[in-house]
Design an enzyme around this catalytic site. Sequence first.
Site, PDB file in Angstrom:
ATOM      1  N   CYS A   2       0.871  -1.174   0.000  1.00 31.48           N
ATOM      2  CA  CYS A   2       0.000   0.000   0.000  1.00 31.48           C
ATOM      3  C   CYS A   2       0.908   1.225   0.000  1.00 31.48           C
ATOM      4  O   CYS A   2       1.942   1.248   0.667  1.00 31.48           O
ATOM      5  CB  CYS A   2      -0.926   0.122   1.199  1.00 31.48           C
ATOM      6  SG  CYS A   2      -2.171  -1.159   1.287  1.00 31.48           S
ATOM      7  N   ARG A  27       3.687  -0.248  -5.016  1.00 35.17           N
ATOM      8  CA  ARG A  27       3.440  -0.828  -3.691  1.00 35.17           C
ATOM      9  C   ARG A  27       2.101  -1.549  -3.601  1.00 35.17           C
ATOM     10  O   ARG A  27       1.791  -2.172  -2.588  1.00 35.17           O
ATOM     11  CB  ARG A  27       3.500   0.266  -2.626  1.00 35.17           C
ATOM     12  CG  ARG A  27       4.806   1.027  -2.596  1.00 35.17           C
ATOM     13  CD  ARG A  27       4.761   2.106  -1.558  1.00 35.17           C
ATOM     14  NE  ARG A  27       4.663   1.539  -0.239  1.00 35.17           N
ATOM     15  CZ  ARG A  27       5.697   1.187   0.508  1.00 35.17           C
ATOM     16  NH1 ARG A  27       6.923   1.356   0.048  1.00 35.17           N
ATOM     17  NH2 ARG A  27       5.518   0.678   1.697  1.00 35.17           N
ATOM     18  N   TRP A  73      -2.856  -2.499  -1.726  1.00 32.41           N
ATOM     19  CA  TRP A  73      -2.601  -3.915  -1.956  1.00 32.41           C
ATOM     20  C   TRP A  73      -3.452  -4.620  -0.922  1.00 32.41           C
ATOM     21  O   TRP A  73      -3.202  -4.519   0.278  1.00 32.41           O
ATOM     22  CB  TRP A  73      -1.119  -4.221  -1.754  1.00 32.41           C
ATOM     23  CG  TRP A  73      -0.748  -5.629  -2.121  1.00 32.41           C
ATOM     24  CD1 TRP A  73      -0.447  -6.100  -3.358  1.00 32.41           C
ATOM     25  CD2 TRP A  73      -0.651  -6.742  -1.228  1.00 32.41           C
ATOM     26  NE1 TRP A  73      -0.176  -7.441  -3.294  1.00 32.41           N
ATOM     27  CE2 TRP A  73      -0.294  -7.862  -2.009  1.00 32.41           C
ATOM     28  CE3 TRP A  73      -0.845  -6.921   0.142  1.00 32.41           C
ATOM     29  CZ2 TRP A  73      -0.112  -9.130  -1.463  1.00 32.41           C
ATOM     30  CZ3 TRP A  73      -0.669  -8.174   0.690  1.00 32.41           C
ATOM     31  CH2 TRP A  73      -0.301  -9.264  -0.107  1.00 32.41           C
ATOM     32  N   ASN A  99      -1.469   2.016   5.813  1.00 31.84           N
ATOM     33  CA  ASN A  99      -0.647   0.958   5.236  1.00 31.84           C
ATOM     34  C   ASN A  99      -0.212   0.066   6.389  1.00 31.84           C
ATOM     35  O   ASN A  99       0.432   0.540   7.320  1.00 31.84           O
ATOM     36  CB  ASN A  99       0.579   1.574   4.529  1.00 31.84           C
ATOM     37  CG  ASN A  99       1.623   0.529   4.161  1.00 31.84           C
ATOM     38  OD1 ASN A  99       1.301  -0.637   3.965  1.00 31.84           O
ATOM     39  ND2 ASN A  99       2.866   0.957   4.062  1.00 31.84           N
ATOM     40  N   GLY A 100      -0.598  -1.212   6.336  1.00 31.40           N
ATOM     41  CA  GLY A 100      -0.216  -2.120   7.413  1.00 31.40           C
ATOM     42  C   GLY A 100      -1.387  -3.020   7.760  1.00 31.40           C
ATOM     43  O   GLY A 100      -2.339  -3.146   6.980  1.00 31.40           O
ATOM     44  N   GLU A 484      16.178 -17.725  -9.748  1.00 26.67           N
ATOM     45  CA  GLU A 484      15.803 -16.337 -10.036  1.00 26.67           C
ATOM     46  C   GLU A 484      15.199 -16.220 -11.435  1.00 26.67           C
ATOM     47  O   GLU A 484      14.227 -15.500 -11.646  1.00 26.67           O
ATOM     48  CB  GLU A 484      17.050 -15.438  -9.875  1.00 26.67           C
ATOM     49  CG  GLU A 484      16.873 -13.975 -10.207  1.00 26.67           C
ATOM     50  CD  GLU A 484      15.798 -13.252  -9.400  1.00 26.67           C
ATOM     51  OE1 GLU A 484      15.272 -13.796  -8.415  1.00 26.67           O
ATOM     52  OE2 GLU A 484      15.458 -12.116  -9.787  1.00 26.67           O
ATOM     53  N   LYS A 488      11.468 -14.832 -12.142  1.00 26.42           N
ATOM     54  CA  LYS A 488      11.192 -13.692 -13.044  1.00 26.42           C
ATOM     55  C   LYS A 488      10.098 -14.059 -14.029  1.00 26.42           C
ATOM     56  O   LYS A 488       9.174 -13.292 -14.268  1.00 26.42           O
ATOM     57  CB  LYS A 488      12.433 -13.297 -13.855  1.00 26.42           C
ATOM     58  CG  LYS A 488      13.503 -12.464 -13.222  1.00 26.42           C
ATOM     59  CD  LYS A 488      13.135 -11.093 -12.767  1.00 26.42           C
ATOM     60  CE  LYS A 488      12.497 -11.076 -11.436  1.00 26.42           C
ATOM     61  NZ  LYS A 488      13.134 -11.054 -10.219  1.00 26.42           N
ATOM     62  N   GLU A 491       6.559 -14.567 -12.290  1.00 28.43           N
ATOM     63  CA  GLU A 491       5.918 -13.393 -11.689  1.00 28.43           C
ATOM     64  C   GLU A 491       5.429 -12.383 -12.724  1.00 28.43           C
ATOM     65  O   GLU A 491       4.445 -11.699 -12.477  1.00 28.43           O
ATOM     66  CB  GLU A 491       6.784 -12.739 -10.610  1.00 28.43           C
ATOM     67  CG  GLU A 491       8.052 -12.090 -11.061  1.00 28.43           C
ATOM     68  CD  GLU A 491       8.887 -11.549  -9.887  1.00 28.43           C
ATOM     69  OE1 GLU A 491       8.357 -11.306  -8.802  1.00 28.43           O
ATOM     70  OE2 GLU A 491      10.100 -11.366 -10.089  1.00 28.43           O
ATOM     71  N   HIS A 507      15.640 -36.303  -9.931  1.00 30.88           N
ATOM     72  CA  HIS A 507      14.825 -36.751  -8.796  1.00 30.88           C
ATOM     73  C   HIS A 507      13.397 -36.221  -8.872  1.00 30.88           C
ATOM     74  O   HIS A 507      12.744 -36.063  -7.849  1.00 30.88           O
ATOM     75  CB  HIS A 507      15.494 -36.337  -7.483  1.00 30.88           C
ATOM     76  CG  HIS A 507      16.868 -36.910  -7.346  1.00 30.88           C
ATOM     77  ND1 HIS A 507      17.097 -38.235  -7.068  1.00 30.88           N
ATOM     78  CD2 HIS A 507      18.094 -36.346  -7.518  1.00 30.88           C
ATOM     79  CE1 HIS A 507      18.398 -38.460  -7.046  1.00 30.88           C
ATOM     80  NE2 HIS A 507      19.025 -37.322  -7.314  1.00 30.88           N
ATOM     81  N   LYS A 606       5.743  -4.475  -4.562  1.00 30.39           N
ATOM     82  CA  LYS A 606       7.195  -4.412  -4.457  1.00 30.39           C
ATOM     83  C   LYS A 606       7.672  -4.433  -3.013  1.00 30.39           C
ATOM     84  O   LYS A 606       8.695  -5.020  -2.692  1.00 30.39           O
ATOM     85  CB  LYS A 606       7.695  -3.148  -5.144  1.00 30.39           C
ATOM     86  CG  LYS A 606       9.194  -3.133  -5.220  1.00 30.39           C
ATOM     87  CD  LYS A 606       9.689  -2.476  -6.458  1.00 30.39           C
ATOM     88  CE  LYS A 606      11.143  -2.734  -6.652  1.00 30.39           C
ATOM     89  NZ  LYS A 606      11.432  -4.099  -7.099  1.00 30.39           N
TER      90      LYS A 606
HETATM   91  C1  G6P Z   1       8.426  -8.677  -3.136  1.00 30.42           C
HETATM   92  C2  G6P Z   1       8.963  -8.159  -4.440  1.00 30.42           C
HETATM   93  C3  G6P Z   1      10.244  -8.894  -4.811  1.00 30.42           C
HETATM   94  C4  G6P Z   1      11.255  -8.792  -3.685  1.00 30.42           C
HETATM   95  C5  G6P Z   1      10.666  -9.273  -2.355  1.00 30.42           C
HETATM   96  C6  G6P Z   1      11.574  -8.918  -1.198  1.00 30.42           C
HETATM   97  O1  G6P Z   1       7.977  -9.981  -3.304  1.00 30.42           O
HETATM   98  O2  G6P Z   1       8.001  -8.300  -5.457  1.00 30.42           O
HETATM   99  O3  G6P Z   1      10.790  -8.324  -5.988  1.00 30.42           O
HETATM  100  O4  G6P Z   1      12.369  -9.564  -4.007  1.00 30.42           O
HETATM  101  O5  G6P Z   1       9.417  -8.623  -2.111  1.00 30.42           O
HETATM  102  O6  G6P Z   1      11.652  -7.536  -1.086  1.00 30.42           O
HETATM  103  P1  G6P Z   1      12.877  -6.748  -0.474  1.00 30.42           P
HETATM  104  O7  G6P Z   1      12.500  -5.311  -0.595  1.00 30.42           O
HETATM  105  O8  G6P Z   1      12.985  -7.198   0.957  1.00 30.42           O
HETATM  106  O9  G6P Z   1      14.080  -7.101  -1.256  1.00 30.42           O
END
Ligand code: G6P
Length: 611
Positions: A2, A27, A73, A99-100, A484, A488, A491, A507, A606
């Site tokens: 948020c 956010r 969010w 936010n929270g 990773e 990517k 997501e 396995h 994010k």
């Molecule tokens: C969310 C974001 C990711 C990020 C993760 C951890 O899931 O979408 O891109 O890696 O949070 O966030 P941070 O700010 O702690 O790296």
Amino acid sequence: MCGIVGYIGYREAYPVLINGLKRLEYRGYDSAGIALLDNEPAIFKCVGKVSDLENHINDNPKTGHVGIGHTRWATHGEPNDVNAHPHQSMHGKFILIHNGIIENYTELKEKLGNRGYTFNSQTDSEVLVNLIEFIYQKGKVDAEMAVRLALNKVEGAYGIVVMCADEPDKLIAARKGSPLVIGVGNDEYFLASDATPIVEYTKSVIYLNDQNVAVITQGELVLKTLKNIPLTPNIQQLSMDIGEIDKGGYDHFMLKEIFEQPRSIHDTFRGRINLAERTLHLGGLYHVMPKIVEAKRIIIIGCGTSWHAGLVGEYLFEDLARISVEVEYASEFRYRRPIISKGDVVIAISQSGETADTLAAIRLAKEAGALVLGICNVVGSSIPRETDGGVYTHAGPEIGVASTKAFTAQVTVLAMMAIQVGRKRNFLTDDQYQRYIQELTQVPEKIEKILKLDSTIHKLAEKYKDVNNFLYLGRGYLFPVALEGALKLKEISYIHAEGYPAAEMKHGPIALIDHHMPVVVLATKDHSYDKIVSNIQEVKARKGIIIAVVSEGDTTITGLANHTIEIPETEMVFSPLLAVIPLQLLSYHIAIMRGCNVDQPRNLAKSVTVE
Ligand code: G6P
């Protein structure tokens, strides 16, 4: 998650708020809303993005010099118009953005219900605004005291900004757990979840601390604790530049951030590497270096992409500094009763510096007496403020929700730390130490070269954009990169993808391989090259489609794979920095071709400030 914004001053608040929300949309983007206080409060809100809100309020009057805004969010209650913020109290006295998460909201809601309160939304935030109003009316106190008293009854996390209809020239802001920054202008104040909406107006900011309350009237700011103890505001200067938060000619922030990596990696080591002497200096660790050198164990914690960077860190520290490393999901670590000893060094990795689980995990580690360090990107965020030392990544603001340049900057910092500690522990000779430093400075140029393969990768994306599954395989340093790469892709393109250590394929995942399954294999020249060639043979025998990332000039794998992407050779310890780039580009192009919103993928945010 948020995003919240607020404005009080001489300007029209609406443009400040709407532009601020656009900057904070990473956010959360389930719904958006704005409230203005111009004699009478006016609230506009709707499900969808900030642009939907803009369309929604286009024909309505929107004047006022005091206002708040929110991009959501969803946590409690589905994304819809009613659950969108701002929320107004039942008798119309208070309007709030939050936010929270208010953890004891059910109990508070029941108590308020017993006193005649009814609720329109399913949110915890509406409970809080009604609690404030209830205390205000029942206790006959002023707005500020009502907010403070209400917050004393709340369990959970909040960043809030509140307006009171009876005190129209005032904003009341408070935080616990969720970030809040106040921009200090000339006779005007800006509030936001991070500094990006503020930087175009002023560079003077105050980062609110937990349990702080700011009472802002036209031209005056008073800072105090929840218990009404006055505080002196600590005004700091932002180093961020407005140009850093624009798309800079690219179609999407994600693409811009992928292409920025030569610069962001360079910025991350710049000032820390002395090339003439081939030495490294990490200022934020200087005072704690003896403890790191003596550490019996390093525990790395993070979430999402930051956790993947942590896995690379495990290979780096064990390989170069011979310290045993554990890498933990912050959410699991904090609830597992982990065994933490005084000699442990805990490294928290977080782009935002605000991830709730990571923040809670470092508090736990601190209480247990460990040395706690941070690798964060957002200057002044909560994690760096609560750690004993650390290294900023200097990647610049990352706006795309899928992390790209933050990952490579985190790995760059981890590599510098491991090289430095390895030298100090005598596991690296002077020659090795200098060779690594020298090679790290070559990485940006090598990434430039890989970025030139963009059109080749675009063609590859065209071929495989419609498949349903992808497998990513890697060994050693490239295993975390496989994870990773898969993250990517899933997501942003919503294609199911899994990353695996190449040998583990036998396995389980091998059962999935057929002629429909693209398998991305990270197979650059290192000590496990022969093994990965065997793994490729195994995939080929099952008719899997092999997309191999190989070292320049490779002929063996080129003869086996359906497609190869050649990347420059580097020291194995830096191979993640290079190998991840084509995977980022592949995900980006596939997602765009599938019509996905790459900068704001569905359901993601994010900065995850809830557990
Ligand atoms: C969310 C974001 C990711 C990020 C993760 C951890 O899931 O979408 O891109 O890696 O949070 O966030 P941070 O700010 O702690 O790296």
